[in-house]
Design a protein around this motif. Structure first.
Motif, PDB file in Angstrom:
ATOM      1  N   ILE A 124       1.943  -6.571   9.794  1.00 42.45           N
ATOM      2  CA  ILE A 124       1.377  -7.902   9.499  1.00 42.45           C
ATOM      3  C   ILE A 124       1.715  -8.517   7.567  1.00 42.45           C
ATOM      4  O   ILE A 124       0.520  -7.497   7.812  1.00 42.45           O
ATOM      5  N   GLU A 125       1.359  -9.277   7.539  1.00 42.75           N
ATOM      6  CA  GLU A 125       1.185  -9.775   6.205  1.00 42.75           C
ATOM      7  C   GLU A 125       0.967 -11.790   6.931  1.00 42.75           C
ATOM      8  O   GLU A 125       1.361 -12.130   7.138  1.00 42.75           O
ATOM      9  N   ASN A 142     -11.179 -13.517   7.948  1.00 44.00           N
ATOM     10  CA  ASN A 142     -10.156 -13.567   6.850  1.00 44.00           C
ATOM     11  C   ASN A 142     -11.156 -12.956   5.358  1.00 44.00           C
ATOM     12  O   ASN A 142     -12.258 -13.540   4.967  1.00 44.00           O
ATOM     13  N   VAL A 143     -10.419 -12.737   4.511  1.00 37.08           N
ATOM     14  CA  VAL A 143     -10.730 -11.814   3.249  1.00 37.08           C
ATOM     15  C   VAL A 143      -9.844 -12.194   2.525  1.00 37.08           C
ATOM     16  O   VAL A 143      -8.823 -13.018   2.243  1.00 37.08           O
ATOM     17  N   PRO A 144     -10.972 -11.950   0.663  1.00 36.08           N
ATOM     18  CA  PRO A 144     -10.505 -12.664  -0.052  1.00 36.08           C
ATOM     19  C   PRO A 144      -8.772 -11.619  -0.845  1.00 36.08           C
ATOM     20  O   PRO A 144      -9.273 -10.546  -0.487  1.00 36.08           O
ATOM     21  N   ILE A 145      -7.759 -12.118  -1.126  1.00 34.58           N
ATOM     22  CA  ILE A 145      -7.479 -11.063  -2.195  1.00 34.58           C
ATOM     23  C   ILE A 145      -7.444 -10.090  -2.925  1.00 34.58           C
ATOM     24  O   ILE A 145      -8.263 -11.408  -3.971  1.00 34.58           O
ATOM     25  N   GLY A 146      -7.493  -8.494  -3.022  1.00 37.72           N
ATOM     26  CA  GLY A 146      -8.351  -8.227  -4.304  1.00 37.72           C
ATOM     27  C   GLY A 146      -7.063  -7.017  -4.659  1.00 37.72           C
ATOM     28  O   GLY A 146      -6.137  -7.360  -4.065  1.00 37.72           O
ATOM     29  N   PRO A 147      -7.918  -6.254  -5.132  1.00 37.27           N
ATOM     30  CA  PRO A 147      -6.694  -5.031  -5.615  1.00 37.27           C
ATOM     31  C   PRO A 147      -6.371  -4.434  -4.460  1.00 37.27           C
ATOM     32  O   PRO A 147      -6.705  -3.920  -3.769  1.00 37.27           O
ATOM     33  N   THR A 151       0.571  -8.770  -3.533  1.00 39.87           N
ATOM     34  CA  THR A 151       1.852  -8.736  -2.891  1.00 39.87           C
ATOM     35  C   THR A 151       1.640  -9.080  -1.784  1.00 39.87           C
ATOM     36  O   THR A 151       1.709  -7.602  -1.120  1.00 39.87           O
ATOM     37  N   ALA A 152       3.052  -9.204  -0.977  1.00 43.93           N
ATOM     38  CA  ALA A 152       3.076  -9.070   0.067  1.00 43.93           C
ATOM     39  C   ALA A 152       3.707  -8.276   0.402  1.00 43.93           C
ATOM     40  O   ALA A 152       3.250  -7.422   2.045  1.00 43.93           O
ATOM     41  N   LYS A 153       4.306  -7.502  -0.470  1.00 43.98           N
ATOM     42  CA  LYS A 153       4.797  -5.930   0.278  1.00 43.98           C
ATOM     43  C   LYS A 153       3.329  -5.366   0.097  1.00 43.98           C
ATOM     44  O   LYS A 153       3.362  -4.147   0.495  1.00 43.98           O
ATOM     45  N   GLN A 154       2.091  -4.990  -1.121  1.00 43.37           N
ATOM     46  CA  GLN A 154       1.316  -4.337  -0.529  1.00 43.37           C
ATOM     47  C   GLN A 154       0.057  -4.624   0.887  1.00 43.37           C
ATOM     48  O   GLN A 154      -0.442  -3.976   1.397  1.00 43.37           O
ATOM     49  N   ARG A 155       0.092  -6.306   1.106  1.00 42.32           N
ATOM     50  CA  ARG A 155      -0.682  -6.574   1.988  1.00 42.32           C
ATOM     51  C   ARG A 155       0.251  -6.115   3.405  1.00 42.32           C
ATOM     52  O   ARG A 155       0.661  -5.710   4.529  1.00 42.32           O
TER      53      ARG A 155
END
Length: 168
Positions: A124-125, A142-147, A151-155
């Motif tokens: 899931i991304e 729902n969570v803020p994007i952080g470290p 990127t989509a690859k990281q998610r």
């Protein structure tokens, strides 16, 4: 009533190992047959009210779009929860389905369709930018994007609960 807008970038964290995604809809093939179209369309609100008032149903949330072809996107805890709802004699699904099959199936006035996907959390991304709660983030967390989730690859490929840990 205005929906709260979440400024910035957010992602969804399903906080589970997998998720069942169910798409269902209908198509008004002969839109001038208003009675048949309206009869099929009228069944869905009752089902959604039942699911919303029954937390043990396993439906986590949904989004819906209307047009000649309607689409309901829903998120479920498991395919077993979805199948149980569909087959439950006490749920508001069986009676409208049987009526459709008896009265309308094969006529071509109204089409119905569905697709079911069992999705591992690592598959899931999601990203939401300047949006109110929507889709998977509204159905789960729902969570803020952080470290670790910029990127989509990281998610993509995070374990369940990984977005929460990455945002903190």
């Amino acid at each position: 009533m205005a929906q709260e807008i979440f400024p910035g970038r957010f992602t969804a964290d399903p906080e589970r190992e997998s998720l069942t995604v169910f798409l269902i809809g209908m198509r008004a093939n002969r839109w001038w047959k208003v009675g048949a179209v309206a009869g099929v369309a009228a069944a869905m609100p009752r089902m959604l009210r039942h699911l919303a008032s029954t937390p043990t149903s396993g439906m986590l949330g949904f989004e819906q779009w209307f047009g000649r072809t309607t689409v309901l996107l829903s998120y479920w805890e498991s395919p077993e929860h979805l199948r149980k709802f569909a087959a439950d004699r006490d749920s508001p699904h069986l009676e409208p389905w049987r009526r459709f099959m008896k009265d309308l199936s094969g006529r071509g006035d109204v089409g119905v369709w569905h697709e079911t996907y069992q999705v591992p959390a690592r598959g899931i991304e999601a990203v939401y930018n300047g949006m109110p709660l929507f889709g998977l983030a509204k159905a789960t967390t729902n969570v803020p994007i952080g470290p670790g989730s910029h990127t989509a690859k990281q998610r993509m490929g995070r374990p369940a609960g990984g977005a929460t840990a990455a945002a903190g």
